[in-house]
Design a protein around this motif. Sequence first.
Motif, PDB file in Angstrom:
ATOM      1  N   ALA A  63      -3.371  -8.460   2.686  1.00  0.00           N
ATOM      2  CA  ALA A  63      -2.432  -8.591   1.562  1.00  0.00           C
ATOM      3  C   ALA A  63      -1.462  -9.704   1.906  1.00  0.00           C
ATOM      4  CB  ALA A  63      -1.677  -7.286   1.314  1.00  0.00           C
ATOM      5  N   GLY A 100      -4.122   1.391   4.408  1.00  0.00           N
ATOM      6  CA  GLY A 100      -4.323   0.257   3.520  1.00  0.00           C
ATOM      7  C   GLY A 100      -3.313  -0.838   3.792  1.00  0.00           C
ATOM      8  N   GLY A 101      -3.316  -1.840   2.931  1.00  0.00           N
ATOM      9  CA  GLY A 101      -2.312  -2.884   2.987  1.00  0.00           C
ATOM     10  C   GLY A 101      -2.423  -3.777   4.208  1.00  0.00           C
ATOM     11  N   THR A 111       0.844  -1.181   0.000  1.00  0.00           N
ATOM     12  CA  THR A 111       0.000   0.000   0.000  1.00  0.00           C
ATOM     13  C   THR A 111       0.881   1.234   0.000  1.00  0.00           C
ATOM     14  OG1 THR A 111      -1.715   1.198   1.224  1.00  0.00           O
ATOM     15  CG2 THR A 111      -0.106   0.005   2.523  1.00  0.00           C
ATOM     16  N   SER A 112       0.291   2.377  -0.363  1.00  0.00           N
ATOM     17  CA  SER A 112       1.003   3.655  -0.274  1.00  0.00           C
ATOM     18  C   SER A 112       0.505   4.497   0.884  1.00  0.00           C
ATOM     19  CB  SER A 112       0.840   4.437  -1.589  1.00  0.00           C
ATOM     20  OG  SER A 112      -0.543   4.671  -1.854  1.00  0.00           O
ATOM     21  N   THR A 113      -0.464   3.990   1.647  1.00  0.00           N
ATOM     22  CA  THR A 113      -1.000   4.730   2.788  1.00  0.00           C
ATOM     23  C   THR A 113      -1.052   3.815   4.009  1.00  0.00           C
ATOM     24  OG1 THR A 113      -3.330   4.172   2.407  1.00  0.00           O
ATOM     25  CG2 THR A 113      -2.443   6.096   1.230  1.00  0.00           C
ATOM     26  N   ARG A 147      -8.999  -2.734   4.065  1.00  0.00           N
ATOM     27  CA  ARG A 147      -7.613  -2.308   3.891  1.00  0.00           C
ATOM     28  C   ARG A 147      -7.174  -2.650   2.467  1.00  0.00           C
ATOM     29  NH1 ARG A 147      -5.036  -0.809   8.711  1.00  0.00           N
ATOM     30  NH2 ARG A 147      -3.099  -0.721   7.524  1.00  0.00           N
ATOM     31  N   HIS A 198       4.393 -10.305   3.150  1.00  0.00           N
ATOM     32  CA  HIS A 198       4.207  -8.880   3.446  1.00  0.00           C
ATOM     33  C   HIS A 198       5.168  -8.415   4.529  1.00  0.00           C
ATOM     34  CE1 HIS A 198       1.637 -10.092   6.904  1.00  0.00           C
ATOM     35  NE2 HIS A 198       1.810  -8.865   7.342  1.00  0.00           N
ATOM     36  N   SER A 214      -5.381  -3.263  -0.942  1.00  0.00           N
ATOM     37  CA  SER A 214      -3.966  -3.539  -1.193  1.00  0.00           C
ATOM     38  C   SER A 214      -3.765  -3.846  -2.669  1.00  0.00           C
ATOM     39  CB  SER A 214      -3.511  -4.750  -0.362  1.00  0.00           C
ATOM     40  OG  SER A 214      -3.842  -4.603   0.995  1.00  0.00           O
ATOM     41  N   HIS A 238      -5.575  -7.571  -6.625  1.00  0.00           N
ATOM     42  CA  HIS A 238      -6.198  -6.658  -5.674  1.00  0.00           C
ATOM     43  C   HIS A 238      -6.659  -7.481  -4.471  1.00  0.00           C
ATOM     44  CE1 HIS A 238      -6.436  -3.508  -8.794  1.00  0.00           C
ATOM     45  NE2 HIS A 238      -6.733  -4.515  -9.615  1.00  0.00           N
TER      46      HIS A 238
END
Length: 281
Positions: free
Chosen positions: A225, A17-18, A12-14, A257, A78, A259, A250
């Motif tokens: 994720a 998320g992720g 994720t970039s935030t 969340r 992850h 990802s 996805h």
Amino acid sequence: MPPEILRYAAFTSTPEGGNPAGVVLDAAALDDADMQRIAAEVGYAETAFVTESAVDEDPRRSRLRYFSPISEVPFCGHATIATAVALAARDGEGAFDFETPVGAITIETSRIGGQLTAAFTSVEPEVVDIDGDVLDSLLALLGATRSDLHPELPPRISFAGNRHPVLVFSSRRLFDSFVFDPAAMRSLMDTQGWAGTVTTLRVVGDAEFEARNLFPVGVITEDPATGSAAASVGGYLRALGRPPGRVVIHQGAHVGRPSLLTIDIPAAGGIVVNGSAVEIA
């Protein structure tokens, strides 16, 4: 002094998320009980522990172990991405080598548009048939039958660090709506030796899937994720005859969340799993 515990969200970039992972970069003084206790206290699906830095005096080679809140797991994608990004933030981008319980993993880190990203190459995948009775038991836990599966993407057991049963559903409705008893799912997974997740997919496009990865540990039932599952999906697709190329997965929408994982499937060898990670304050 207790070790510093970092918290990162991977794929994720935030931070919202992720998949969150704990990361302990200096775990040399910790024993198994210490690591298990910390993983339970952190409460994420997995926490990665760097149990040895500078293996063979190489400052970019480390030894890693992974613990869920209830047990040690052989590999966690992850948490591997999160650890690599944490090391890159501390020591600079480039390649890192991780000695893991499933073998050596090389992971490349870089900075793209200010975002630290990492890509690891899995061990050589192995894909086998799933026993018919086991398949029926698994599907029954999801309220499904064999007729609900995609006719061109048959169920398999795929290994690329962890062993994952892979199910591809034809119906988006069933994929979105199935539920399961976490205790019953955990019992089946333990009986079958599935240390990873139960991987369920639906086809979005020619090179695009949506995934739900079932992982009942502690209060967690579904993983946002799953890097090891993404690698296993790559091995699964190649075993079914998919040519080399990139596939987008996805995941995480069903648990709030979202990802994004990308996998590169070469003609032979390990599957490359790509993703970014950000620190959780």
